[in-house]
Design an enzyme around this catalytic site. Structure first.
Site, PDB file in Angstrom:
ATOM      1  N   GLU A   1       0.803  -1.235   0.000  1.00 39.88           N
ATOM      2  CA  GLU A   1       0.000   0.000   0.000  1.00 39.88           C
ATOM      3  C   GLU A   1       0.829   1.275   0.000  1.00 39.88           C
ATOM      4  OE1 GLU A   1      -2.790  -0.474   3.250  1.00 39.88           O
ATOM      5  OE2 GLU A   1      -3.490  -2.396   2.479  1.00 39.88           O
TER       6      GLU A   1
ATOM      7  N   ASN B   1       2.074  -5.053  -3.198  1.00 37.30           N
ATOM      8  CA  ASN B   1       0.680  -5.397  -2.895  1.00 37.30           C
ATOM      9  C   ASN B   1      -0.134  -4.135  -2.598  1.00 37.30           C
ATOM     10  OD1 ASN B   1      -1.295  -7.517  -2.240  1.00 37.30           O
ATOM     11  ND2 ASN B   1      -1.114  -6.819  -0.107  1.00 37.30           N
TER      12      ASN B   1
ATOM     13  N   HIS C   1     -10.643  -6.476  -1.697  1.00 40.72           N
ATOM     14  CA  HIS C   1     -11.678  -6.433  -0.651  1.00 40.72           C
ATOM     15  C   HIS C   1     -12.897  -5.776  -1.292  1.00 40.72           C
ATOM     16  CE1 HIS C   1      -8.934  -7.647   2.501  1.00 40.72           C
ATOM     17  NE2 HIS C   1      -8.068  -6.748   2.097  1.00 40.72           N
TER      18      HIS C   1
ATOM     19  N   GLU D   1      -6.068 -10.768  -1.199  1.00 44.08           N
ATOM     20  CA  GLU D   1      -6.840 -10.578   0.036  1.00 44.08           C
ATOM     21  C   GLU D   1      -8.331 -10.587  -0.246  1.00 44.08           C
ATOM     22  OE1 GLU D   1      -5.490  -7.218   2.346  1.00 44.08           O
ATOM     23  OE2 GLU D   1      -3.399  -7.552   1.801  1.00 44.08           O
TER      24      GLU D   1
ATOM     25  N   ASP E   1     -12.088 -10.804  -0.289  1.00 46.43           N
ATOM     26  CA  ASP E   1     -13.303 -11.123   0.466  1.00 46.43           C
ATOM     27  C   ASP E   1     -14.446 -10.313  -0.108  1.00 46.43           C
ATOM     28  OD1 ASP E   1     -12.626  -8.674   1.732  1.00 46.43           O
ATOM     29  OD2 ASP E   1     -12.060  -9.643   3.606  1.00 46.43           O
TER      30      ASP E   1
END
Ligand code: G3I
Length: 561
Positions: free
Chosen positions: A354, A397, A433, A463, A465
């Site tokens: 990030e 990432n 996400h 990641e 979800d």
């Protein structure tokens, strides 16, 4: 006349005896005398045992402990919980029945009933989830409480009845502490106090056979065939989830599902700066070792997340006043120590996480690392990681950079430049996400993955979800399943998309309810480890004989007829 008096007395005695018998007819529920022996009480919790008793101590902060890995009480009808305990009595120490776990803080949206000792009295506190202060408190004065005290709380109809040392000491209106029909066991202990539990039993009146202790802790996992990892192996894809070491150690079902279903894992928190390097010169590899050893024992690949991030840094970093030279030394030493320790064992590193600014237009985010080490900290981090393990594949990432948008353009520009300058970078992690409606369009995702592929870079979905409203419906679960399947199909259709990793795998431990208020149900197994429609949707995508091609994803397709 005398005869009448005598038979009157006799009647009273009979009534008294009957009443006493009725109270005593409550008995321990099957198996509940074994409750305190469950290994979960001491697993990773800091609790200890002494001469067969369990000691739950607070440090210098209030301890709201819940045995989330342990047996649960099924709270049907009338029931009781009886304990023998001791504690310093001037300061609260109580056993807890937790009907709902808090989310972002221990009390937040939780439900908890405490029964214990405070200032020489018996106290009952009820926390309804709205505040860290109890919203119902009732005290009961009892003479001569000292040493070991036997306490019992019974729910009888609409009342709680409280007993101390075998005698009823008072009643209060029963609060709605168990809305989901079960309770975890736990304890609340004020700073510097310790609660010792000598026994813990669930009781019930003879007519109530529904009250029980669920030693599975609410797990209802039945393995299904074939596991995702078998199908993924056949497609040369890594499929996995983020994990926490404590769950691996303390939750048997978690460890079983993880190893059975997945061929890769990522550490949710164990490799972050704060847990692994909490003080200058002190590393704590307890959590990371647990995860790495588990993965090796289950033939799983490992993503190490993350070496450099502006969050989850300890105060010695947040408040540091180093010179630039010292900042460089600190970061180089941190990266070198960790990567060297796991050389040849951790396959992929999220080296920098990030780093692109929130706005998507401002280049690198201003962080302790960009100001301390300098604007070239990203290059340096990759170079140091590569020097420590030349075989490991190194990833950048980020979130919000999955489809085609200003932020993914920034990520693309960053890594393209790194590749051009020969900085050792091998891949990009797309966090993902999302919620139905916020996910990238499949054709945009594919185009983004492919342009990174054209730079020679791998892509991992890192990641994933898909959060849903807490009051979920069947149709939402179907939407979620469709989205999981679509995203996996896109990944399968791009040669350079080599891993499909979710941020967890069971709703039981997802970060979503604690950080996105009103949302939950984001993963592919539910809180009881039952596979959800999303699980079967992933299986369907993996089972497809042939991957979809770019032409299957619409607009951006540039496919020849
Ligand atoms: O375990 C400690 C506990 O000992 C301590 O008493 C307690 C007090 O705050 O904190 C506990 O640690 C928490 C940790 O999660 C483990 O549960 C931290 O407070 C909490 O900040 C931390 O949150 C994590 C967050 O990153 C920050 O590091 C989430 O679990 C984790 O899911 C989340 O993951 C991030 C990725 O790394 C990067 N991408 C976004 C993603 C979601 O935010």
């Amino acid at each position: 006349m005398r005869k009448l008096k005598v038979s009157g007395y006799l009647l009273w005695i009979v009534v008294l005896l009957l009443t006493a018998c009725a109270a005593d007819s409550w008995s321990p529920v099957a198996g509940s005398t074994e409750l305190l022996k469950d290994a979960s009480w001491t697993c990773g919790s800091g609790n200890t045992t002494k001469d067969g008793a369990l000691v739950i101590a607070a440090g210098n902060e209030f301890r709201a402990y819940v045995n989330i890995y342990g047996p649960r009480l099924i709270t049907q009808g009338d029931f009781g919980v009886a304990v023998t305990l001791s504690a310093a009595q001037e300061n609260l120490a109580a056993f807890s029945l937790v009907g709902r776990l808090g989310t972002s803080a221990w009390w937040d949206q939780g439900r908890k009933l405490d029964v214990g000792l405070e200032e020489g009295q018996i106290i009952v506190n009820y926390y309804n989830g709205a505040s860290f202060m109890p919203n119902v408190t009732q005290t009961f004065a009892v003479d001569g409480l000292s040493g070991k005290v036997k306490l019992e709380l019974r729910r009888v109809g609409a009342e709680f009845v409280v007993f101390a040392n075998g005698k009823e000491i008072g009643r209060m209106a029963a609060v709605d502490a168990f809305p989901d029909g079960f309770a975890y066991f736990g304890a609340s202990v004020r700073p510097n106090n310790a609660l010792t539990l000598y026994d813990l039993t669930v009781t019930a009146p003879p007519e109530n056979t529904a009250v029980a202790v669920d030693f599975s802790g609410g797990a209802a996992y039945t393995p299904t065939e074939p596991p995702l990892r078998t199908l993924a192996d056949a497609r040369h894809l890594l499929v996995g989830g983020a994990v926490e070491p404590q769950h691996i150690l303390c939750d048997k079902t978690y460890a079983e599902v993880l190893g059975r279903e997945f061929n890769i894992l990522v550490t949710e928190n164990a490799f972050k700066f704060w847990p692994i390097h909490p003080e200058p010169g002190r590393y704590d590899f307890t959590g990371s070792d647990t995860v790495v050893e588990y993965a090796e024992a289950h033939d799983m690949r490992i993503r190490g997340h993350t070496l450099v991030w502006h969050q989850s840094t300890p105060d010695w970093i947040n408040n540091a006043t180093f010179t630039q030279e010292q900042w460089n030394e600190v970061l180089q030493e941190h990266i070198t120590t960790i990567v060297s320790r796991y050389k040849g064992r951790v396959d992929y590193w999220d080296v920098v996480n990030e780093a692109i600014s929130e706005s998507g237009s401002g280049g690198l985010r201003k962080t302790v690392w960009s100001t301390g080490v300098g604007a070239d900290y990203v290059d340096k981090a990759f170079t140091w990681a590569h020097a420590a393990d030349p075989e490991a594949l190194l990833f950048y990432n980020d979130y919000g950079a999955e489809g085609l948008n200003p932020k993914s353009d920034q990520v693309y520009a960053l890594v393209k430049d790194m590749v051009a300058r020969g900085v050792p970078i091998h891949g990009v992690g797309l966090q993902m996400h999302v919620a139905p409606g916020t996910a990238p369009k499949p054709e945009d995702l594919l185009a983004n993955i492919q342009r990174l592929g054209a730079l020679g870079l791998q892509v991992h979905i890192t990641e994933l979800d898909v959060r849903l409203p807490s009051n979920v419906t069947e149709s939402m679960l179907t939407l979620q399943a469709n989205l999981y399947q679509e995203l996996l199909e896109v990944c399968l259709s791009a040669d350079n998309c080599t891993a499909f990793v979710m941020w967890g795998f069971t709703d039981r431990y997802s970060w979503i309810p604690g950080s996105a208020s009103g949302y939950d149900h984001a993963l592919i197994f539910d809180k009881a480890y039952r596979p959800k429609p999303a699980y079967f949707a992933l299986r369907k995508a993996l089972e497809m004989k042939q991957s979809l091609g770019p032409e299957d994803f619409g607009a951006s397709c540039n496919c020849a007829p």
